[in-house]
Design an enzyme around this catalytic site. Structure first.
Site, PDB file in Angstrom:
ATOM      1  N   PRO A  64       0.836  -1.187   0.000  1.00  0.00           N
ATOM      2  CA  PRO A  64       0.000   0.000   0.000  1.00  0.00           C
ATOM      3  C   PRO A  64       0.868   1.233   0.000  1.00  0.00           C
ATOM      4  O   PRO A  64       1.774   1.349   0.814  1.00  0.00           O
ATOM      5  CB  PRO A  64      -0.774  -0.099   1.306  1.00  0.00           C
ATOM      6  CG  PRO A  64      -0.347  -1.354   1.968  1.00  0.00           C
ATOM      7  CD  PRO A  64       0.895  -1.810   1.321  1.00  0.00           C
ATOM      8  N   GLU A  65       0.602   2.100  -0.910  1.00  0.00           N
ATOM      9  CA  GLU A  65       1.266   3.390  -0.934  1.00  0.00           C
ATOM     10  C   GLU A  65       0.281   4.410  -0.370  1.00  0.00           C
ATOM     11  O   GLU A  65      -0.777   4.035   0.102  1.00  0.00           O
ATOM     12  CB  GLU A  65       1.701   3.726  -2.371  1.00  0.00           C
ATOM     13  CG  GLU A  65       2.568   2.624  -2.974  1.00  0.00           C
ATOM     14  CD  GLU A  65       3.074   2.936  -4.370  1.00  0.00           C
ATOM     15  OE1 GLU A  65       3.216   4.117  -4.706  1.00  0.00           O
ATOM     16  OE2 GLU A  65       3.329   1.984  -5.133  1.00  0.00           O
ATOM     17  N   HIS A  82      -3.157 -16.186   8.587  1.00  0.00           N
ATOM     18  CA  HIS A  82      -2.464 -14.891   8.652  1.00  0.00           C
ATOM     19  C   HIS A  82      -3.286 -13.784   9.293  1.00  0.00           C
ATOM     20  O   HIS A  82      -2.941 -12.618   9.160  1.00  0.00           O
ATOM     21  CB  HIS A  82      -1.970 -14.441   7.272  1.00  0.00           C
ATOM     22  CG  HIS A  82      -1.168 -15.485   6.559  1.00  0.00           C
ATOM     23  ND1 HIS A  82      -0.075 -16.112   7.123  1.00  0.00           N
ATOM     24  CD2 HIS A  82      -1.319 -16.038   5.336  1.00  0.00           C
ATOM     25  CE1 HIS A  82       0.416 -16.995   6.267  1.00  0.00           C
ATOM     26  NE2 HIS A  82      -0.322 -16.978   5.179  1.00  0.00           N
TER      27      HIS A  82
END
Length: 291
Positions: free
Chosen positions: A2-3, A102
DNA sequence: ACTGTACCCTGTAGGC
DNA sequence: TGCCTACAGGGTACAG
């Protein structure tokens, strides 16, 4: 992964679930992510209220009652999912706990909502740090300016690019210069500015650090690509999803990223998008119209 | 001070 | 089907 746009979308999605809410119970399913989770993590969160949820670069910061901040980073594959109402408590059967693979941390908030943190590669992390002196924290103090604020100017970029031999693309993705641009948006911004990712960063400035027309072109390119991406809900490639499970759509608006061998979308250009490797990461660009 | 490389970890896609 | 390799949006530590 993610930016800035993705982290901002996550922040907006988490806000209604967390802001003003109190941690009722926190599940922690392993001792560490990228770094060890904080000492007594679950106990220290319980009973705390989230006063404010902030983004800085690619970091999320939950300001808690009691003067601490929960600092979170999604790494490449980190994902927060908001569950309305009550999430069934983790059930144990003969094979152990039943939950998604996860799922490492679950925040259960007073009033019923909950938020799950899932991260297959575990490059993300969470830390509890003092709110006082926050900006001086080792993970934050080196961060450059926010690209969507007023600080992003041709003068700022040129000043930092002066004398730098590093290529323009790794320069743009350097968190110490501008916080939040990553591999995708650095490529896309350079395409919009018609600048080659391989040109030396120094070439956007004069010898004295005065911005030239290239520095001037970069500012609206960076800003517009980030704004457009946020408007589209970010980009969903492999793992990224919104906090409500929805997908962003900006990947359909990529002009160069992951388009190796395809034709340049700029009208009348006719070039072919190329992939090269810079600093160990893929860069995509059109060698014909990006100079 | 810079610059490039290796590495952290898991999953997936593609070649054979 | 399986095995192997390369690669993935993050950042850091280190060598040169």
């Amino acid at each position: 992964m993610p930016e800035l746009p993705e982290v901002e979308i996550v922040r907006r999605g988490l806000e209604p679930a967390l802001q003003g809410k109190v941690f009722a119970r926190v599940e922690q399913h392993r001792p560490d992510l990228r770094f060890p989770l904080p000492e007594d993590f679950t106990a220290r969160l319980r009973g705390r209220k989230v006063e404010r949820l902030q983004r800085r670069g690619k970091y999320l910061l939950a300001h808690l009652s009691g003067g601490e901040v929960l600092l979170m980073h999604l790494g490449m594959t980190g994902r927060f999912t908001v569950h309305g109402g009550r999430l069934p408590p983790t059930i144990k059967d003969n094979d152990g706990p039943v939950r998604a693979t996860h799922d490492h941390v679950v925040f259960h908030m007073q009033g019923g909502g909950s938020v799950t943190y899932n991260d297959p590669r575990r490059f993300g992390f969470m830390m509890l740090i003092a709110e006082q002196g926050l900006d001086e924290h080792p993970l934050l103090h080196h961060l450059g300016i926010e690209p969507l604020g007023k600080a992003l100017t041709p003068e700022y970029l040129a000043q930092h690019a002066r004398g730098k031999k590093v290529s323009l693309k790794p320069f743009l993705a350097d968190q110490r210069i501008v916080a939040g641009l990553g591999n995708i948006y650095a490529c896309e911004a350079l395409y919009r500015a018609r600048l080659s990712p391989t040109r030396a960063a120094a070439t956007i400035a004069g010898k004295t650090g005065k911005p030239n027309e290239r520095a001037a072109a970069l500012v609206p390119a960076v800003r517009s690509v980030l704004e457009d991406a946020i408007r589209a809900g970010g980009s969903s490639l492999r793992d990224y999803r919104h906090a409500d499970g929805e997908l962003g759509t900006f990947q359909h608006a990529f002009c160069v990223y992951d388009r190796e061998g395809e034709s340049c979308l700029r009208k009348g250009c006719g070039g072919t998008v190329r992939r090269i490797v810079q600093s160990g990461r893929s860069t995509f660009y059109c060698p014909k119209c990006q100079r």
